[in-house]
Motif scaffolding. Structure first.
Motif, mmCIF file in Angstrom:
data_model
loop_
_atom_site.group_PDB
_atom_site.id
_atom_site.type_symbol
_atom_site.label_atom_id
_atom_site.label_comp_id
_atom_site.label_asym_id
_atom_site.label_seq_id
_atom_site.Cartn_x
_atom_site.Cartn_y
_atom_site.Cartn_z
ATOM 1 N N CYS A 135 0.846 -1.188 0.000
ATOM 2 C CA CYS A 135 0.000 0.000 0.000
ATOM 3 C C CYS A 135 0.878 1.232 0.000
ATOM 4 O O CYS A 135 2.077 1.176 0.283
ATOM 5 C CB CYS A 135 -0.951 0.032 1.209
ATOM 6 N N ALA A 136 0.270 2.357 -0.337
ATOM 7 C CA ALA A 136 0.879 3.673 -0.140
ATOM 8 C C ALA A 136 0.191 4.325 1.030
ATOM 9 O O ALA A 136 -1.006 4.127 1.247
ATOM 10 C CB ALA A 136 0.731 4.529 -1.391
ATOM 11 N N SER A 137 0.928 5.102 1.791
ATOM 12 C CA SER A 137 0.352 5.627 3.019
ATOM 13 C C SER A 137 1.150 6.818 3.510
ATOM 14 O O SER A 137 2.354 6.923 3.259
ATOM 15 C CB SER A 137 0.353 4.528 4.088
ATOM 16 N N TYR A 186 2.874 12.263 -0.653
ATOM 17 C CA TYR A 186 2.033 11.072 -0.567
ATOM 18 C C TYR A 186 1.504 10.687 -1.942
ATOM 19 O O TYR A 186 1.482 9.502 -2.298
ATOM 20 C CB TYR A 186 0.857 11.310 0.390
ATOM 21 N N TYR A 190 1.910 7.199 -3.729
ATOM 22 C CA TYR A 190 0.727 6.464 -4.176
ATOM 23 C C TYR A 190 0.875 6.038 -5.639
ATOM 24 O O TYR A 190 0.628 4.876 -5.992
ATOM 25 C CB TYR A 190 -0.515 7.336 -4.004
ATOM 26 N N SER A 193 3.204 3.187 -5.961
ATOM 27 C CA SER A 193 2.629 1.918 -5.504
ATOM 28 C C SER A 193 1.705 1.320 -6.564
ATOM 29 O O SER A 193 1.650 0.093 -6.734
ATOM 30 C CB SER A 193 1.859 2.111 -4.195
ATOM 31 N N ASN A 204 -2.882 -4.936 -3.703
ATOM 32 C CA ASN A 204 -2.807 -3.547 -3.249
ATOM 33 C C ASN A 204 -3.955 -3.234 -2.297
ATOM 34 O O ASN A 204 -5.118 -3.356 -2.654
ATOM 35 C CB ASN A 204 -2.851 -2.603 -4.452
ATOM 36 N N ASN A 206 -4.517 -0.242 -1.020
ATOM 37 C CA ASN A 206 -4.859 1.182 -1.018
ATOM 38 C C ASN A 206 -6.370 1.380 -0.927
ATOM 39 O O ASN A 206 -7.114 1.074 -1.850
ATOM 40 C CB ASN A 206 -4.353 1.871 -2.291
ATOM 41 N N ASP A 244 -8.595 10.919 1.996
ATOM 42 C CA ASP A 244 -9.039 10.357 0.722
ATOM 43 C C ASP A 244 -10.552 10.284 0.612
ATOM 44 O O ASP A 244 -11.098 10.096 -0.478
ATOM 45 C CB ASP A 244 -8.449 8.952 0.530
#
Length: 419
Positions: A135-137, A186, A190, A193, A204, A206, A244
């Motif tokens: 994931c992206a975070s 970020y 993202y 990712s 994923n 996300n 988000d």
């Protein structure tokens, strides 16, 4: 395997439907990630499988397994996330001038609300035979996914902006994840990712695009509905910070489901709060012409310039009869200090943002004197101690001499004599 209660994945833009048993993140009929998918259910099946005897005894979010998009025989990967109490907040209520309750999700196993989604994502990944999750975070989802991946025996690779708080970088490392600190924002982490997902086929998590993650987050709405039913009254407002847009969208969906199933008699209004430096959802909801895609706020968990779930978030605000507003970073820090000093709850900046939002809403007359408010805090304060120092100032430095204590507090008064 069976997932009979899940009927389809539907594009929020064009209505195209997809098989919910396939791994698909967005509708390919649209460029980028704008074609976000919505999980649709057969509520007759859910009702038949859910024990609607609401008693407020919620050990974890998996009390609501009939609502969650997992196969019947899936091995649930859990650390007993969810089930957070709905607390009275008399001291904070006095300060804000309105009856206030707190849903403290900083008590989740990795210290953040996102454990609700991570439990679902790792359960689904493992059930699908995946070995690697990513994931992206800005920090919390990374730590959360890392912990649940460890619990589920999966490898984890996470992408975070290089300026993420040190506490949030250390946590996933302890959980054994590969941490890729991206030299950028970020949104750049993202994007990277998503490229890695396409290139390597990793699963994923996300929440911005994985349609099943919002479904985990919606358990907070299910819990709040049950807790409201037990209390005998639905609060007027639920207040969430927005990054988000996944969290407020999920919370509204869960509560509305209980209402549609006649488990509760009313619904709340949703108040979404964003930082002034990351205001894209607020600007979209209020139809502002200029939407800045550069995020600049110390509340790193909601520092999102290009939110992917704007449609779902705005829909939650509109359907509930709620609204959104902005608060400054100074207001957020003041909210963090106020929450801690009145109720003993230590929240990170994004978790305290709703406190600042309620204060602003009270000043603007959005929330009336006779209404009841639920604040959802989404992350534990030890994840970002540097911001806490900005909110509170430094400790007193004294030599080990009683005279220095006297300088601070004056001479001690003699103890009262016993009767």
């Amino acid at each position: 395997m069976a997932m009979e209660h899940v009927t389809t994945l539907e594009c929020t833009l064009c209505g195209t439907e997809y098989d919910p048993d396939q791994i698909i993140y967005t509708c390919p009929e649209h460029e980028g990630v704008k074609g976000i998918l919505e999980v649709e259910y057969d509520y007759d099946v859910i009702h038949d499988n859910f024990d609607a005897d609401l008693d407020g005894n919620i050990r974890s979010q998996w009390k609501y397994k009939p609502f969650l998009p997992v196969h019947d025989d899936a091995e649930v990967v859990t650390l007993e996330e969810g089930g957070s109490s709905l607390l009275d907040a008399p001291n904070l209520s006095e300060e804000l001038g309105v009856t206030t309750l707190i849903k403290d999700d900083g008590r989740n196993p990795t210290g953040c609300f996102k454990d609700r989604a991570s439990s679902v994502s790792v359960t689904k990944a493992k059930n699908d035979g995946r070995d690697i999750v990513i994931c992206a975070s800005t920090g919390n989802a990374a730590a959360s996914l890392s912990g649940y991946a460890a619990r589920g025996g999966l490898d984890c690779r996470i992408f975070v902006p290089g300026d993420a708080p040190e506490g949030k970088l250390a946590q996933p490392l302890v959980y054994g994840a590969d941490v890729l600190a991206v030299n950028g924002s970020y949104d750049e982490a993202y994007d990277l990712s998503m490229e890695a997902t396409e290139k390597y086929g990793w699963y994923n998590r996300n929440a911005a695009v994985n349609p099943f993650q919002v479904e985990g987050k919606r358990t907070v709405g299910l819990e709040l509905a049950e807790q409201s039913a037990v209390r005998g009254e639905v609060p007027d407002w639920f207040v969430f910070s927005m990054g988000d847009g996944c969290t407020i969208a999920g919370a509204w969906k869960g509560f509305r489901e209980f209402y549609d199933l006649d488990y509760v008699e009313d619904t709340p209004k949703m108040l979404g709060v964003q930082a002034e430096g990351a205001s894209a959802i607020h600007d979209t909801f209020h139809e502002h012409d200029d939407i800045d895609e550069i995020a600049d706020t110390l509340a790193d968990s909601i520092a999102v310039g290009r939110p992917r779930n704007t449609i779902k978030a705005c829909r939650a605000l509109k359907e509930s009869g709620g609204t959104s507003l902005l608060v400054s970073d100074d207001d957020i820090l003041a909210g963090e200090k106020l929450l801690g000093s009145t109720e003993g709850i230590y929240a990170e900046p994004a978790g305290a943002t709703p406190v600042a939002g309620v204060k602003e809403a009270r000043e603007r007359g959005i929330i009336a004197d006779d209404e009841t408010v639920v604040i959802c805090t989404t992350g534990f304060g030890l994840k970002d101690t540097e911001s806490a120092k900005q909110a509170t100032g430094d400790a007193y430095r004294v030599d080990p001499r009683i005279e220095e204590v006297n300088d601070l507090y004056g001479e001690a008064q003699p103890a009262a004599a016993d009767d």
